[in-house]
Design a protein around this motif. Structure first.
Motif, PDB file in Angstrom:
ATOM      1  N   ALA A  34       0.837  -1.196   0.000  1.00  0.00           N
ATOM      2  CA  ALA A  34       0.000   0.000   0.000  1.00  0.00           C
ATOM      3  C   ALA A  34       0.876   1.251   0.000  1.00  0.00           C
ATOM      4  N   VAL A  35       0.245   2.407   0.153  1.00  0.00           N
ATOM      5  CA  VAL A  35       0.975   3.671   0.295  1.00  0.00           C
ATOM      6  C   VAL A  35       0.990   4.030   1.779  1.00  0.00           C
ATOM      7  N   VAL A  36       2.168   4.194   2.325  1.00  0.00           N
ATOM      8  CA  VAL A  36       2.314   4.497   3.750  1.00  0.00           C
ATOM      9  C   VAL A  36       2.883   5.902   3.905  1.00  0.00           C
ATOM     10  N   GLY A  37       2.233   6.685   4.755  1.00  0.00           N
ATOM     11  CA  GLY A  37       2.715   8.026   5.054  1.00  0.00           C
ATOM     12  C   GLY A  37       3.125   8.143   6.511  1.00  0.00           C
ATOM     13  N   ALA A  38       4.182   8.899   6.768  1.00  0.00           N
ATOM     14  CA  ALA A  38       4.648   9.181   8.130  1.00  0.00           C
ATOM     15  C   ALA A  38       4.726  10.685   8.295  1.00  0.00           C
ATOM     16  N   ILE A  39       4.305  11.187   9.446  1.00  0.00           N
ATOM     17  CA  ILE A  39       4.175  12.627   9.607  1.00  0.00           C
ATOM     18  C   ILE A  39       5.521  13.344   9.699  1.00  0.00           C
ATOM     19  N   GLY A  40       6.579  12.614  10.015  1.00  0.00           N
ATOM     20  CA  GLY A  40       7.897  13.229  10.108  1.00  0.00           C
ATOM     21  C   GLY A  40       8.980  12.174  10.065  1.00  0.00           C
ATOM     22  N   GLU A  41      10.221  12.633  10.068  1.00  0.00           N
ATOM     23  CA  GLU A  41      11.349  11.718   9.941  1.00  0.00           C
ATOM     24  C   GLU A  41      11.448  10.723  11.103  1.00  0.00           C
ATOM     25  N   PRO A  42      11.236  11.132  12.359  1.00  0.00           N
ATOM     26  CA  PRO A  42      11.293  10.139  13.444  1.00  0.00           C
ATOM     27  C   PRO A  42      10.288   9.001  13.254  1.00  0.00           C
ATOM     28  N   THR A  43       9.085   9.345  12.795  1.00  0.00           N
ATOM     29  CA  THR A  43       8.066   8.314  12.557  1.00  0.00           C
ATOM     30  C   THR A  43       8.484   7.418  11.405  1.00  0.00           C
TER      31      THR A  43
END
Length: 267
Positions: free
Chosen positions: A221-230
């Protein structure tokens, strides 16, 4: 011909989930809300146990601001630093003056700000918040899952640092249906808003015996993370992150994820 774009979202089961669902629907996606965080207030207040008031208070979340405002707390004469525009906006709505907002909305961004390595957000008063916090008393008020990056960075800058845990973040009972959907190939995208949402998603998948299948499903799927640590946390667990928005807000994350996912749904 198009089909629905099913996007899992893991925000706390309060107005943030409601807002996330509304946003995803406005973007043409089908939200799959599966809250991975619940807030348990501790009742603690910054500076309450100290002999001297802090010179600087650092707030890291809108939730923390709201809990403090409800308790009648104010920063008093302390300079106030807020990580992220939502935190700063909530503080201003509470009637407090925000002295510093780092340009990068992370703990490391604030540390860089204090070291003079980053530009400050425009229109934020900084007279009471010079880059050098050496020998100042700095109180960090946040959740029980805050990064050590902030405390370590402030200590290295010479500040006398203390921490107040305003609330605990726990995984709600019954969460994790999204992990079953991911394992079955029923998710098209997912929006992770913190390292803890990644960890709690995987813990829920473990409970259901589908951890490896859920990770494989996310990687299709397409995965998004809100920032670099995540993103780093997801990558450490074998989850490929496709999207990290330039601005660390849920609106930017959801928009970027849907835009990335949508082309795959045209036949």
């Amino acid at each position: 011909m198009t089909r629905e774009c099913r996007v899992a979202v893991f925000r706390p089961d309060d107005e943030r989930t409601v807002e996330a669902v509304e946003l995803l629907e406005s973007l043409g996606a089908t939200p799959v809300p599966d809250p991975m965080l619940a807030v348990e207030p501790t009742g603690a207040l910054p500076g309450a146990d100290d002999d001297a008031a802090p010179d600087v208070v650092v707030l890291t979340s809108k939730t923390g601001v709201e809990l403090l405002a409800e308790a009648g707390w104010t920063p008093g004469d302390a300079a106030l630093a807020c990580i992220g525009p939502l935190t700063a906006d909530a503080a201003r709505e509470a009637g407090w003056t925000v002295d510093l907002v780092p340009g990068e909305y992370t703990s490391s961004g604030l540390v860089a700000e204090l070291d003079g390595e980053a530009e400050r957000e425009p229109n934020v008063r900084t007279d009471s918040f010079p880059p050098d916090v050496g020998d100042r008393r700095v109180e960090v008020a946040r959740s029980d899952h805050g990064s050590d990056v902030l405390l370590d960075g402030l200590c290295e800058a010479g500040a006398a640092v203390s921490e107040t845990v305003l609330y605990r973040l726990v995984r709600p009972e019954g969460s994790g249906q999204s992990s079953v959907m991911a394992a079955g190939g029923e998710l098209d995208a997912a929006c992770f808003t913190s390292s803890l949402t990644v960890e709690n998603f995987l813990a829920a998948a473990d409970e259901r015996g589908v951890r490896s299948e859920a990770i494989a499903g996310l990687n299709r799927a397409v995965v998004g993370a809100i920032g670099e640590p995540t993103r780093e946390t997801a990558a450490a667990h074998g989850i490929r992150v496709d999207v990290v928005p330039e601005n660390a807000t849920f609106e930017a994350l959801a928009t970027a994820v849907v835009e990335e996912a949508a082309p795959t749904y045209h036949e």
